[in-house]
Write an enzyme that holds these catalytic residues in place. Structure first.
Site, short mmCIF file in Angstrom:
data_model
loop_
_atom_site.label_atom_id
_atom_site.label_comp_id
_atom_site.label_asym_id
_atom_site.label_seq_id
_atom_site.Cartn_x
_atom_site.Cartn_y
_atom_site.Cartn_z
N GLN A 78 0.83 -1.20 0.00
CA GLN A 78 0.00 0.00 0.00
C GLN A 78 0.86 1.24 0.00
O GLN A 78 1.79 1.38 0.81
CB GLN A 78 -0.95 0.06 1.20
CG GLN A 78 -1.95 1.23 1.04
CD GLN A 78 -2.86 1.45 2.22
OE1 GLN A 78 -2.40 1.75 3.31
NE2 GLN A 78 -4.16 1.31 2.00
N CYS A 111 -6.91 7.04 4.90
CA CYS A 111 -6.33 7.39 6.20
C CYS A 111 -6.62 8.86 6.53
O CYS A 111 -6.35 9.75 5.72
CB CYS A 111 -4.83 7.16 6.20
SG CYS A 111 -4.05 7.56 7.79
N LYS A 132 -8.06 1.71 -1.88
CA LYS A 132 -8.76 1.56 -0.60
C LYS A 132 -9.25 2.93 -0.18
O LYS A 132 -8.44 3.86 -0.02
CB LYS A 132 -7.86 0.97 0.48
CG LYS A 132 -8.61 0.71 1.80
CD LYS A 132 -7.73 -0.01 2.83
CE LYS A 132 -8.56 -0.44 4.03
NZ LYS A 132 -9.09 0.70 4.81
N HIS A 146 -13.93 1.23 2.99
CA HIS A 146 -14.23 1.35 4.42
C HIS A 146 -15.57 2.06 4.50
O HIS A 146 -15.69 3.23 4.10
CB HIS A 146 -13.14 2.15 5.11
CG HIS A 146 -13.28 2.20 6.60
ND1 HIS A 146 -12.22 2.38 7.45
CD2 HIS A 146 -14.37 2.11 7.41
CE1 HIS A 146 -12.64 2.40 8.71
NE2 HIS A 146 -13.95 2.24 8.69
N GLY A 152 -14.49 -2.30 7.72
CA GLY A 152 -14.99 -1.41 8.75
C GLY A 152 -15.94 -2.09 9.71
O GLY A 152 -17.04 -2.50 9.32
N GLY A 163 -9.71 -5.80 9.99
CA GLY A 163 -8.64 -4.97 10.53
C GLY A 163 -8.28 -5.38 11.94
O GLY A 163 -7.62 -6.39 12.17
#
Length: 343
Positions: A69, A99, A138, A170, A211, A232
């Protein structure tokens, strides 16, 4: 990976998590599942292009399938970094558009790129032109006051036009001001139906959902609506759940890998790394949750935490921690037998 294998790997993946999913963590996870798709921590293109490449990009061959990533908003830098990732053997190159940390925002990448879908598409086109392995995104469903139905679909559609066919979503917004990165993982409400709808309306795309999914039982309904689930924190804090993935998610006719077997399989890796000078604690910190919920789990964690950080600590620390679990299980069996006889 071939296209079919890559698609199948997305059925269950482990999220890229800063300070967590390093090569030691990934090697542990691989002992539990032979098929789950593993991700590196996010690496900035600056780190890949100018940093200690041997250290940053190192991985064990057993980790495949494994994805790199990247974090950036510069198409040329992303293309160059993707090329390096491909040359190092990574099976996929993924762009972080999710993020929400201040550091990431100041670098103009991560979740704030949800506001610049055209730029994301430009980045993905550059990456796709530079490498033959899949390039993926992502993302979040939106940020701040964006309408997720518009922001998510616009980002996906523009990236699809740029050649991207696989997305991990997410299912939360990110709030760039007012919430910490930790709060952004829990506070914004989840919108799973929107991600399910994205798959229904874009059936040719590979869509994985991320998520708030805390177990394989929770993952199963999503696998009927989208192509894959990304776990996660659940996978990190209770890694033993991954021992059922090959059978339950990938349909393999194999025995589940329990925590004891995972320790056994991880030992040769730990031994090799110790011989190379790696500190034991760098590896055992990822093992702390292996026996979560089982008798002796507290003793396991205590021995690894206290003894694992000491200079010269080796495999004997893992053996001592394991002895705590075995002793606790023996004691529980003895109590059960006594209770049965008393009855």
């Amino acid at each position: 990976m071939e296209k079919l294998a890559h698609f199948q790997a997305h059925r269950l993946s482990i999220a890229p998590m800063m300070d967590w999913t390093d090569r030691h963590c990934r090697s542990l996870h691989r002992t539990l599942s032979s098929r789950a798709l593993l991700y590196t921590e996010m690496l900035t293109t600056g780190a890949v292009l100018h940093g200690d490449r041997e250290r940053l990009l190192a991985y064990d061959p057993a980790e495949h399938p494994v994805a790199l990533q990247l974090g950036s908003s510069e198409p040329a830098d992303l293309a160059a970094a993707a090329k390096i990732g491909e040359s190092e053997g990574y099976d996929e190159i993924n762009l972080n558009v999710g993020c929400p940390s201040d550091r990431v925002q100041s670098g103009r990448f991560g979740a704030c790129l949800m506001r610049e879908p055209e730029l994301v598409a430009e980045c993905m086109a550059a990456m796709g032109a530079a490498v033959k392995v899949p390039v993926t995104v992502k993302c979040r469903i939106g940020v701040d006051d964006q309408d997720p139905e518009q922001s998510l679909f616009q980002l996906v559609d523009l990236c699809a036009q740029a050649g991207v066919s696989s997305f991990v979503v997410h299912a939360r917004k990110a709030w760039l001001k007012g919430l910490s990165p930790k709060e952004n993982r829990d506070v914004p409400p989840l919108d799973y139906p929107l991600v399910h709808r994205l798959k229904r309306e874009r059936p040719d795309l590979t869509i994985a959902i991320n998520g708030g999914i805390g177990s394989l039982d929770e993952a199963q309904p999503h696998l009927g609506a989208v192509d894959g689930v990304m776990l996660g924190r659940a996978a990190y804090h209770t890694p033993a759940l991954l021992g059922e993935v090959d059978r339950r998610v990938f349909g393999m006719a194999v025995e589940d890998v329990d925590a004891f077997r995972a320790v056994e399989l991880y030992r040769p890796y730990v031994a090799r790394e110790l011989a190379r000078g790696t500190h034991l604690a760098a590896m055992t910190r990822h093992m702390l949750g292996l026996f979560h919920g089982l008798p002796g789990a507290r003793g396991w964690r205590r021995v690894l935490t206290v003894e694992g950080v000491k200079s010269g600590a080796g495999l004997e620390v893992i053996d001592a921690a394991l002895a705590q679990v075995l002793r606790a299980q023996d004691e529980r069996r003895a109590r059960s037998l006594e209770a049965g006889e008393a009855a």
